[in-house]
Scaffold this motif. Structure first.
Motif, PDB file in Angstrom:
ATOM      1  N   LYS A  15      69.751  11.895 -29.477  1.00  0.00           N
ATOM      2  CA  LYS A  15      70.514  11.054 -30.393  1.00  0.00           C
ATOM      3  C   LYS A  15      71.406  11.895 -31.299  1.00  0.00           C
ATOM      4  N   GLY A  16      72.344  11.228 -31.948  1.00  0.00           N
ATOM      5  CA  GLY A  16      73.186  11.872 -32.958  1.00  0.00           C
ATOM      6  C   GLY A  16      73.902  13.086 -32.422  1.00  0.00           C
ATOM      7  N   LYS A  17      73.822  14.163 -33.173  1.00  0.00           N
ATOM      8  CA  LYS A  17      74.530  15.385 -32.834  1.00  0.00           C
ATOM      9  C   LYS A  17      74.030  15.945 -31.497  1.00  0.00           C
ATOM     10  N   ASN A  18      72.720  15.810 -31.269  1.00  0.00           N
ATOM     11  CA  ASN A  18      72.144  16.318 -30.028  1.00  0.00           C
ATOM     12  C   ASN A  18      72.725  15.655 -28.797  1.00  0.00           C
ATOM     13  N   ARG A  19      73.075  14.407 -28.968  1.00  0.00           N
ATOM     14  CA  ARG A  19      73.639  13.677 -27.847  1.00  0.00           C
ATOM     15  C   ARG A  19      74.969  14.292 -27.396  1.00  0.00           C
ATOM     16  N   HIS A  20      75.788  14.684 -28.391  1.00  0.00           N
ATOM     17  CA  HIS A  20      77.052  15.336 -28.040  1.00  0.00           C
ATOM     18  C   HIS A  20      76.821  16.653 -27.337  1.00  0.00           C
ATOM     19  N   LEU A  21      75.892  17.430 -27.859  1.00  0.00           N
ATOM     20  CA  LEU A  21      75.583  18.722 -27.243  1.00  0.00           C
ATOM     21  C   LEU A  21      75.117  18.513 -25.806  1.00  0.00           C
ATOM     22  N   PHE A  22      74.258  17.525 -25.646  1.00  0.00           N
ATOM     23  CA  PHE A  22      73.710  17.187 -24.334  1.00  0.00           C
ATOM     24  C   PHE A  22      74.843  16.818 -23.366  1.00  0.00           C
ATOM     25  N   GLU A  23      75.728  15.925 -23.816  1.00  0.00           N
ATOM     26  CA  GLU A  23      76.817  15.472 -22.942  1.00  0.00           C
ATOM     27  C   GLU A  23      77.802  16.595 -22.641  1.00  0.00           C
ATOM     28  N   ASP A  24      78.133  17.387 -23.666  1.00  0.00           N
ATOM     29  CA  ASP A  24      79.092  18.472 -23.446  1.00  0.00           C
ATOM     30  C   ASP A  24      78.522  19.516 -22.486  1.00  0.00           C
ATOM     31  N   ALA A  25      77.228  19.827 -22.642  1.00  0.00           N
ATOM     32  CA  ALA A  25      76.592  20.791 -21.735  1.00  0.00           C
ATOM     33  C   ALA A  25      76.559  20.235 -20.313  1.00  0.00           C
ATOM     34  N   LEU A  26      76.315  18.950 -20.209  1.00  0.00           N
ATOM     35  CA  LEU A  26      76.280  18.316 -18.883  1.00  0.00           C
ATOM     36  C   LEU A  26      77.667  18.385 -18.229  1.00  0.00           C
ATOM     37  N   ILE A  27      78.694  18.067 -18.998  1.00  0.00           N
ATOM     38  CA  ILE A  27      80.061  18.106 -18.459  1.00  0.00           C
ATOM     39  C   ILE A  27      80.430  19.534 -18.050  1.00  0.00           C
ATOM     40  N   HIS A  28      80.058  20.479 -18.891  1.00  0.00           N
ATOM     41  CA  HIS A  28      80.348  21.881 -18.586  1.00  0.00           C
ATOM     42  C   HIS A  28      79.719  22.274 -17.247  1.00  0.00           C
ATOM     43  N   ILE A  30      78.698  20.282 -14.805  1.00  0.00           N
ATOM     44  CA  ILE A  30      79.289  19.516 -13.681  1.00  0.00           C
ATOM     45  C   ILE A  30      80.580  20.207 -13.223  1.00  0.00           C
ATOM     46  N   LYS A  31      81.407  20.587 -14.202  1.00  0.00           N
ATOM     47  CA  LYS A  31      82.671  21.255 -13.860  1.00  0.00           C
ATOM     48  C   LYS A  31      82.404  22.566 -13.121  1.00  0.00           C
ATOM     49  N   TYR A  32      81.434  23.315 -13.631  1.00  0.00           N
ATOM     50  CA  TYR A  32      81.095  24.605 -13.019  1.00  0.00           C
ATOM     51  C   TYR A  32      80.636  24.393 -11.580  1.00  0.00           C
ATOM     52  N   THR A  33      79.759  23.416 -11.393  1.00  0.00           N
ATOM     53  CA  THR A  33      79.189  23.167 -10.078  1.00  0.00           C
ATOM     54  C   THR A  33      80.239  22.696  -9.083  1.00  0.00           C
ATOM     55  N   LEU A  34      81.173  21.874  -9.563  1.00  0.00           N
ATOM     56  CA  LEU A  34      82.167  21.306  -8.650  1.00  0.00           C
ATOM     57  C   LEU A  34      83.178  22.339  -8.169  1.00  0.00           C
ATOM     58  N   LYS A  35      83.217  23.503  -8.819  1.00  0.00           N
ATOM     59  CA  LYS A  35      84.076  24.575  -8.304  1.00  0.00           C
ATOM     60  C   LYS A  35      83.637  24.966  -6.898  1.00  0.00           C
ATOM     61  N   GLN A  36      82.356  24.711  -6.590  1.00  0.00           N
ATOM     62  CA  GLN A  36      81.853  25.066  -5.260  1.00  0.00           C
ATOM     63  C   GLN A  36      82.184  24.009  -4.202  1.00  0.00           C
ATOM     64  N   ALA A  37      82.605  22.824  -4.635  1.00  0.00           N
ATOM     65  CA  ALA A  37      82.931  21.774  -3.672  1.00  0.00           C
ATOM     66  C   ALA A  37      84.433  21.754  -3.458  1.00  0.00           C
ATOM     67  N   GLU A  38      84.856  21.339  -2.254  1.00  0.00           N
ATOM     68  CA  GLU A  38      86.276  21.292  -1.980  1.00  0.00           C
ATOM     69  C   GLU A  38      86.908  20.104  -2.719  1.00  0.00           C
ATOM     70  N   GLY A  39      88.021  20.375  -3.403  1.00  0.00           N
ATOM     71  CA  GLY A  39      88.718  19.299  -4.113  1.00  0.00           C
ATOM     72  C   GLY A  39      88.900  19.628  -5.581  1.00  0.00           C
ATOM     73  N   GLU A  40      89.798  18.864  -6.224  1.00  0.00           N
ATOM     74  CA  GLU A  40      90.038  19.004  -7.671  1.00  0.00           C
ATOM     75  C   GLU A  40      89.430  17.786  -8.346  1.00  0.00           C
ATOM     76  N   PHE A  41      88.786  17.993  -9.476  1.00  0.00           N
ATOM     77  CA  PHE A  41      88.115  16.868 -10.125  1.00  0.00           C
ATOM     78  C   PHE A  41      88.425  16.825 -11.611  1.00  0.00           C
ATOM     79  N   LEU A  42      88.509  15.604 -12.123  1.00  0.00           N
ATOM     80  CA  LEU A  42      88.636  15.404 -13.553  1.00  0.00           C
ATOM     81  C   LEU A  42      87.300  14.860 -14.039  1.00  0.00           C
TER      82      LEU A  42
END
Ligand code: ATP
Ligand code: MG
Length: 393
Positions: A15-28, A30-42
């Protein structure tokens, strides 16, 4: 058919501030992992949801496989994106989607609509009812069940319209880096890569230390450990792997101490050195692949003797697992085939025929006094000469 994925993540207790940290870390991650897959992603965050949208052609299987490695993802849904061009178009798109994804399969369903865009000319309930009717007409084998549908057709109306229904399980856990960092003692065996995976799953970043004993252990044995780290890095991101030359320490213990105590004393020095690196690089704990009673060095007495040299917490996520359970997990995460390659590791080389199974801590501490003359210098040398390899998947 699909252009995007909706990512579902666990939110309980975040919750609260932790939720942002959680989501930002998750997005980070996901982006890192998708570099290994073929294609460009937003990858975007919108109203408490994360979307992964392909920018053009992409490899569906690879993308799905990549998302399955991201801790924090509970499930994800492949999404068809339709332009917002009125209800008749939406209805055609929906029927085409259902036909593609399910054919005319016998199943029960429900349509559920959400309007992010409130100026859409129809109400959510009306859209669901109307689409449901048209699906029934087009696919006679399907039936509506509003209480326990086998398939939920989701419609999300925003500037474009998202259709989805399939749910693919993610690995669960917490996003990488949301729970600090730990130092994994990584050998070439089956257990330690699984132990690293288990701790990483809770959001803990992993560094690793490997002890080798050239020329008694080969370059191939070291490569095997790097290969295992590469597989674990699919889940964790880059792993800083320390490779420590342990030969002189091992030979010295071999010369000075009783052979049946060799393994336990050696394990104590491994823990000391790993803890040194852990402190130096900001890890908050050590991780091993030990499990009670698996071998002589993992009885309760041996674990106590090994543990006694550590000031940091030592995490042993496999402590209550049977070997077969660990093997099953290693197959699931993809390390098994590499772990069973037959390269000797430094624990097996000088191993005594009858190692102590119930070491007494006082006796072990006394035996270690026989190392007083040279051991500090040897440990320092091993630490100073350690090689650091940054392992990427
Ligand atoms: P594994 O399959 O993980 O090698 P094991 O069943 O062979 O485990 P041991 O050899 O007693 O068990 O090792 C116990 C734990 O000590 C390992 O899980 C690992 O964390 C650590 N360890 C053992 N050998 C090494 C090594 N050469 N380098 C780094 N860590 C090691
Ligand atoms: Mg081992």
């Amino acid at each position: 058919m699909y252009q995007a994925f909706l990512v579902k993540y666990g939110e309980i207790g975040v919750k609260g501030k932790n939720r942002h940290l959680f989501e930002d870390a998750l997005i980070h991650q996901i982006k890192y992992t998708l570099k290994q897959a073929e294609g460009e992603f937003l990858v975007t965050k919108e109203q408490g949801r994360i979307y992964v949208e392909a920018q053009g052609e992409f490899d569906y299987e690879e993308t799905v496989a990549s998302l399955k490695t991201v801790f924090g993802i509970v499930a994800f849904c492949p999404v068809v994106i339709c332009p917002e061009e009125g209800f008749e178009q939406l209805s055609r798109d929906m029927l085409q989607y259902v036909g593609h994804a399910y054919g005319n399969r016998e199943l029960t369903f429900k349509v559920h609509t959400r309007r992010g865009k409130k100026d859409y000319p129809m109400e959510s309930m009306e859209i669901s009812a109307e689409l449901g009717g048209r699906i029934l007409d087009a696919f006679p084998a399907m039936k509506v069940d509003v209480h326990h549908p086998q398939v939920m057709f989701e419609v999300e109306i925003r500037s474009r319209i998202f259709l989805y229904s399939e749910v693919i399980a993610g690995p669960g856990g917490m996003p990488m880096g949301t729970n600090g960092k730990a130092m994994l003692l990584l050998s070439g065996g089956i257990d330690s890569p699984v132990a690293g995976y288990m701790v990483a799953k809770r959001g803990v970043k992993i560094d690793a230390t490997y002890f080798h004993a050239p020329p008694y252990t080969s370059e191939r044995a070291k490569q095997k450990v790097v290969d295992l780290a590469k597989i674990v890095a699919r889940y964790t991101g880059p792993i800083y792997l320390k490779v420590v030359n342990f030969t002189d320490i091992q030979l010295y213990i071999y010369e000075q101490c009783r052979h049946e105590e060799l393994t336990i004393i050696m394990r104590r020095y491994m823990m000391r050195i790993a803890e040194h690196f852990a402190q130096e690089t900001g890890s908050l704990g050590l991780v091993t692949g030990e499990s009670i009673g698996q071998v002589a060095s993992q009885t309760m007495q041996s674990l106590a003797a090994t543990n006694a040299v550590c000031t940091m917490p030592v995490y042993r996520p496999l402590i209550g697992f049977d070997k077969q359970e660990i093997v099953d997990l290693s197959e699931k995460i993809g390390t098994y085939e590499t772990s069973i390659q037959p390269f000797e590791d430094c624990c097996t080389i000088f191993v005594a025929k009858h190692p102590v199974t119930k070491p007494n801590l006082n006796i072990i501490q006394n035996s270690e006094k026989k190392l007083a003359e040279k051991i500090e210098e040897l440990v320092k040398e091993a630490i100073d000469s350690a090689e650091t390899i940054i392992v990427e998947p």
